[in-house]
Motif scaffolding. Structure first.
Motif, PDB file in Angstrom:
ATOM      1  N   VAL A  72      25.475  32.870 150.405  1.00 46.53           N
ATOM      2  CA  VAL A  72      26.585  33.795 150.156  1.00 46.53           C
ATOM      3  C   VAL A  72      27.812  33.043 149.672  1.00 46.53           C
ATOM      4  N   TRP A  73      28.081  31.912 150.305  1.00 43.40           N
ATOM      5  CA  TRP A  73      29.244  31.112 149.920  1.00 43.40           C
ATOM      6  C   TRP A  73      29.102  30.606 148.486  1.00 43.40           C
ATOM      7  N   SER A  74      27.935  30.038 148.151  1.00 46.02           N
ATOM      8  CA  SER A  74      27.768  29.417 146.830  1.00 46.02           C
ATOM      9  C   SER A  74      27.792  30.444 145.706  1.00 46.02           C
ATOM     10  N   ILE A  75      27.353  31.667 145.978  1.00 42.65           N
ATOM     11  CA  ILE A  75      27.289  32.677 144.899  1.00 42.65           C
ATOM     12  C   ILE A  75      28.562  33.504 144.804  1.00 42.65           C
ATOM     13  N   TRP A  76      29.092  33.954 145.936  1.00 38.42           N
ATOM     14  CA  TRP A  76      30.203  34.910 145.899  1.00 38.42           C
ATOM     15  C   TRP A  76      31.556  34.372 146.371  1.00 38.42           C
ATOM     16  N   LEU A  77      31.575  33.241 147.077  1.00 35.93           N
ATOM     17  CA  LEU A  77      32.838  32.824 147.705  1.00 35.93           C
ATOM     18  C   LEU A  77      33.254  31.394 147.424  1.00 35.93           C
ATOM     19  N   ARG A  78      32.538  30.668 146.619  1.00 35.69           N
ATOM     20  CA  ARG A  78      32.898  29.269 146.376  1.00 35.69           C
ATOM     21  C   ARG A  78      34.179  29.180 145.546  1.00 35.69           C
TER      22      ARG A  78
ATOM     23  N   PHE B 113      40.395  28.397 151.060  1.00 33.66           N
ATOM     24  CA  PHE B 113      39.156  27.643 150.881  1.00 33.66           C
ATOM     25  C   PHE B 113      38.102  28.494 150.176  1.00 33.66           C
ATOM     26  N   LEU B 114      38.084  29.780 150.475  1.00 32.54           N
ATOM     27  CA  LEU B 114      37.137  30.695 149.860  1.00 32.54           C
ATOM     28  C   LEU B 114      37.818  31.490 148.751  1.00 32.54           C
ATOM     29  N   HIS B 115      37.052  31.801 147.725  1.00 37.54           N
ATOM     30  CA  HIS B 115      37.574  32.565 146.589  1.00 37.54           C
ATOM     31  C   HIS B 115      36.506  33.575 146.192  1.00 37.54           C
ATOM     32  N   ALA B 116      36.815  34.865 146.313  1.00 32.80           N
ATOM     33  CA  ALA B 116      35.829  35.914 146.054  1.00 32.80           C
ATOM     34  C   ALA B 116      35.533  36.037 144.567  1.00 32.80           C
ATOM     35  N   HIS B 117      34.236  36.217 144.256  1.00 35.21           N
ATOM     36  CA  HIS B 117      33.798  36.394 142.870  1.00 35.21           C
ATOM     37  C   HIS B 117      32.946  37.653 142.792  1.00 35.21           C
ATOM     38  N   ALA B 118      33.302  38.546 141.880  1.00 33.22           N
ATOM     39  CA  ALA B 118      32.574  39.814 141.735  1.00 33.22           C
ATOM     40  C   ALA B 118      31.436  39.634 140.741  1.00 33.22           C
ATOM     41  N   ILE B 119      30.380  38.945 141.195  1.00 38.02           N
ATOM     42  CA  ILE B 119      29.208  38.743 140.350  1.00 38.02           C
ATOM     43  C   ILE B 119      27.968  39.177 141.121  1.00 38.02           C
ATOM     44  N   TRP B 120      26.915  39.455 140.381  1.00 42.15           N
ATOM     45  CA  TRP B 120      25.664  39.822 141.039  1.00 42.15           C
ATOM     46  C   TRP B 120      24.521  39.150 140.290  1.00 42.15           C
ATOM     47  N   PRO B 121      23.920  38.141 140.872  1.00 43.07           N
ATOM     48  CA  PRO B 121      22.805  37.467 140.204  1.00 43.07           C
ATOM     49  C   PRO B 121      21.554  38.340 140.219  1.00 43.07           C
TER      50      PRO B 121
END
Length: 291
Positions: A285-291, A178-186
């Motif tokens: 946290v979910w919407s930025i890094w784990l959606r 369900f979660l997918h990690a994203h290596a981004i930093w706004p």
């Protein structure tokens, strides 16, 4: 494009929400001085934002105007009756009828067709306003804790419950796919903007509904722990159709688990602000890094 009618409508829609959030005692005291018939009729002004937006976009329909005008009045009538017959505030069938009706209307998007594209958030805010007028001004339900003048302790409690829930959510969410990690930093501005929007327009409305009103009322009937679990389960089920047209059981499971920690944050000192902090942190946290 934000036109003058839309901007004015947004201001009118936000006034009851923000007034109750920051000046609830003054508003309630003033409200008590107003004749009861005026208190019942006054919520009809919630139809004005719809009328302004719809007239300016050429989408005005009399039946939607009637809905946004008379639904808040109906809520007011039922809540005034509930106050008279249930002075001990143990919970009345009228309370649950209003909660079910408002909850389903938002969850199933019953009234969003009334609004032009990208303006459906008006529906959620106006229904929230109707609930605020009913439960806080007329019903005067106690123990809600709808006070957004955040204290340091609210932040500590909210952060604590977030830190308790985060490892569980990440481990379970990743294992379920369900979660997918994203290596981004706004940027800090983007991060702050996302957190503030989530806090005021997602976390606070949902926490007021599920914790301040629903869990609050259920505690009086079934005790703290059962009310916590049942409210969390209902909160989870309210996400069954999110991000899919089918029953999204992964989302339901994770939302129900989150509801446990949101409910713990609220009941610690019965403060919607505390649970909204937890909720906003989780969603951001979910919407930025784990959606």
């Amino acid at each position: 494009m934000v036109t003058a009618p839309i901007a004015i409508s947004a201001l009118l829609a936000l006034i009851p929400y923000l007034a109750a959030a920051f000046f609830s005692n003054r508003i309630a005291a003033f409200h008590e001085k107003v004749p009861w018939i005026a208190r019942v009729v006054l919520p009809a002004v919630l139809g004005i934002p719809y009328a302004l937006v719809a007239a300016s976009t050429g989408t005005l329909r009399w039946y939607w105007l009637a809905l946004y005008t008379f639904l808040p009045v109906t809520v007011a009538v039922l809540m005034l009756q509930a106050r008279r017959v249930d002075q001990a505030q143990r919970g009345n069938w009228r309370d649950y009828l209003i909660l079910i009706s408002l909850g389903l209307a938002v969850d199933l998007r019953w009234f969003e067709a009334a609004w032009p594209p990208r303006l459906a958030i008006f529906n959620k805010v106006l229904l929230l306003d109707a609930g605020i007028c009913g439960f806080l001004m007329l019903r005067q339900l106690d123990g809600v804790g709808f006070d957004l003048r955040l204290r340091l302790r609210d932040l500590r409690i909210g952060l604590r419950e977030f830190l308790f829930f985060a490892p569980i959510a990440v481990a379970l969410g990743l294992s379920l796919g369900f979660l997918h990690a994203h290596a981004i930093w706004p940027s800090l501005i983007q991060l702050a903007g996302a957190c503030l929007f989530t806090f005021f327009f997602i976390a606070v409305p949902e926490e007021l509904f599920f914790r301040g009103w629903l869990q609050n009322l259920l505690e009086r009937r079934m005790g703290r722990n059962r009310a916590l679990i049942l409210t969390a389960a209902l909160f989870g089920l309210s996400h069954w159709n999110k991000r899919t047209t089918n029953f999204n059981w992964q989302y339901v499971l994770l939302a129900a688990l989150a509801g446990i920690f949101y409910g713990r944050a609220w009941r610690n000192e019965r403060r919607v602000g505390a649970s909204a902090v937890t909720h906003a942190l989780v969603d951001t946290v979910w919407s930025i890094w784990l959606r």
